[in-house]
Each structure stands twice: as C-alpha cells, then as structure tokens.
Design a protein around this motif. Structure first.
Motif, short mmCIF file in Angstrom:
data_model
loop_
_atom_site.label_atom_id
_atom_site.label_comp_id
_atom_site.label_asym_id
_atom_site.label_seq_id
_atom_site.Cartn_x
_atom_site.Cartn_y
_atom_site.Cartn_z
N THR A 95 5.53 6.87 1.30
CA THR A 95 5.59 5.86 2.35
C THR A 95 4.95 4.60 1.81
O THR A 95 3.75 4.59 1.50
CB THR A 95 4.86 6.32 3.63
N ILE A 96 5.74 3.54 1.68
CA ILE A 96 5.26 2.29 1.10
C ILE A 96 5.25 1.22 2.19
O ILE A 96 6.26 0.99 2.86
CB ILE A 96 6.17 1.83 -0.06
N SER A 97 4.10 0.59 2.38
CA SER A 97 3.96 -0.48 3.37
C SER A 97 3.80 -1.81 2.64
O SER A 97 3.00 -1.93 1.71
CB SER A 97 2.75 -0.24 4.27
N VAL A 98 4.57 -2.81 3.07
CA VAL A 98 4.49 -4.15 2.50
C VAL A 98 4.13 -5.12 3.62
O VAL A 98 4.80 -5.15 4.66
CB VAL A 98 5.83 -4.57 1.85
N SER B 82 0.85 -1.18 0.00
CA SER B 82 0.00 0.00 0.00
C SER B 82 0.89 1.23 0.00
O SER B 82 1.97 1.24 0.60
CB SER B 82 -0.91 0.00 1.24
N ASP B 83 0.43 2.28 -0.69
CA ASP B 83 1.19 3.54 -0.68
C ASP B 83 0.49 4.60 0.15
O ASP B 83 0.80 5.78 0.05
CB ASP B 83 1.41 4.06 -2.11
N GLU C 173 -5.14 -0.40 4.70
CA GLU C 173 -5.85 -0.65 3.45
C GLU C 173 -4.88 -1.23 2.42
O GLU C 173 -4.35 -0.54 1.56
CB GLU C 173 -6.48 0.64 2.92
N PHE C 174 -4.66 -2.54 2.52
CA PHE C 174 -3.81 -3.24 1.58
C PHE C 174 -4.70 -3.86 0.50
O PHE C 174 -5.56 -4.68 0.79
CB PHE C 174 -3.02 -4.35 2.27
N SER C 175 -4.52 -3.44 -0.73
CA SER C 175 -5.35 -3.98 -1.80
C SER C 175 -4.55 -4.33 -3.04
O SER C 175 -5.11 -4.81 -4.02
CB SER C 175 -6.44 -2.97 -2.17
#
Length: 243
Positions: free
Chosen positions: A183-186, A152-153, A158-160
């Motif tokens: 900000t990038i979340s993995v 998600s960025d 909210e990971f889609s």
C-alpha cells in the motif's frame, strides 16, 4: 438663508445662522481585504468648527496613534494586522458637545489559491510475483513552486520520503522484485499563504504467475504410422510398419 422682513415701508435683510450639526464621519472601508494588498485605510471627519473637534479612534480596542490632519483626514495603518476580523471605532465630539460615533468591521483574508490535486490513472495495480511496477501521477496546483511531494509505504501519517516531480508535476515511483502486497500513499502539499494537500493511496496486489500448460504428448516421428503433428513431446507410442 436670507429672510426679507417688511416693517412699514422699510425692508430689512435678516440672515438666519446655519444650524450647527454634529460631526460627520465618513469612510469607505471594504468588508474584505486581501492580505498584503493595502497598507492603510482612510476616514474623513468634518464639522462646522474643525478646530473644536475632539476625536478618539481605536483599532481592535487599541488607540489609533495616527494624527488627523487639518482637513479631517485620518489615515489608519493596517500593514501589521494579521488575517482575521478587525474593528475600527471612531468617536467625534464638537465644541457644543454634540457627539458622533462610527464603527466598521472588516476582514483580512488570504487570497484563494485553489486546491492541491493529484491526478492518477488507477489506484489499483496488479503485478506478478517477482516483477516490478511503477506508481505514476501528476501533481496540480496554481503555485507549483510551493509544492512538496512525499510518499510512504506504511503508516499514512508518517510521510518521510521525498518524491521528485518534473516541471509539469509528473512523478514516477518505481518498485522491483515485488514479493508481497503493498500500500503506497502519495501526498502533495502546496500553498503560499494557506497549505492545502491531497493524498492518493495505491494498492499493489501481487498475483501468482499463470501455470504453463503441459505440452501435448504423442508421437512426434513423421515416419511413424501414428504421427501426431500437434504433439509437442514424444510419449514413446510411435508405431511403424514391419519390413
């Protein structure tokens, strides 16, 4: 037991009848059972007069429908039990009204699957404005076939966006023409029985391109009296000998 009794010169053998004890209930029930590893548990109930036994048994308060065989063996089906704590209670009464009670508690639990881990070299990435970069890492779990990787960025909740990874768990997420901080979340989620997850957050910071230094100015004509070999740009100051 045989007791010899002497009366006068005669001996009489008198057999003392064995004492009739309460029923004996035995069972080696493990305290912890891995889910799906066994389907049943066994108990054994014995008494001097097996035909006169009355046995009631419950599993988690529900009557056990399994019948005890002539040898006193009782097999309890646990194949449908869910994960958690369970209680077996057995009450056996013999023909003399002697009563024995037996209770055991056991826990059914999922196998330990370890943790989901995401290995990265750095969470802080710096990139010049307008350039691109790659977010990379390795997803690790003992059951990789169960894993899902998302990114998600924006909102970490909210990971889609699905993020592919190779057979070794390696993933690469490429970005180009970056104009602002990101900000990038993995997040990786894995597990057969119980899901575990880990989230890594990458901060991409945009930097301004370094200003190129102004060229050194001076006389660039080798024939001039004041030729400056270090000059990169002629500033019109060359002087010459008059003929």
């Amino acid at each position: 037991m045989v007791v010899s009794v002497m009366v006068g010169i005669l001996f009489f053998d008198v057999e003392k009848e064995g004492e009739n004890l309460a029923p004996i209930i035995e069972g080696e029930i493990p305290s912890n059972i891995l889910f799906g590893s066994i389907d049943s548990l066994s108990l054994n109930i014995t008494d001097e007069e097996m035909g006169g036994l009355t046995v009631t048994a419950t599993l988690d308060g529900n009557p056990i429908q399994d019948l005890m065989d002539a040898g006193g063996n009782l097999v309890i089906d646990i194949s449908e039990l869910e994960v958690g704590s369970h209680v077996i209670k057995v009450d056996a009464t013999d023909s003399l009204g002697q009563d024995s009670k037996w209770t055991t508690v056991f826990i059914i639990e999922y196998p330990d699957e370890g943790f989901t881990v995401i290995v990265v070299s750095s969470n802080e990435i710096f990139v010049e404005r307008g350039n691109g970069t790659t977010v990379s890492g390795v997803l690790v779990h003992q059951s990789m076939e169960t894993c899902e990787l998302e990114w998600s960025d924006g909102n970490v909740d909210e990971f889609s966006l699905n993020l592919p990874y190779d057979e070794d768990g390696r993933f690469d997420l490429e970005f180009s023409d970056i104009q602002e901080n990101l900000t990038i979340s993995v997040r990786g989620t894995c597990g057969v029985w119980v899901d575990s997850s880990e989230t890594e957050v990458f901060n991409i910071t945009v930097t301004e391109p370094a200003e190129e230094p102004e060229p050194a100015r001076g006389c660039t004509d080798p024939e001039a009296n004041n030729y400056d070999e270090s000059a990169e740009e002629d500033d019109g100051t060359c002087t010459y000998d008059e003929d």
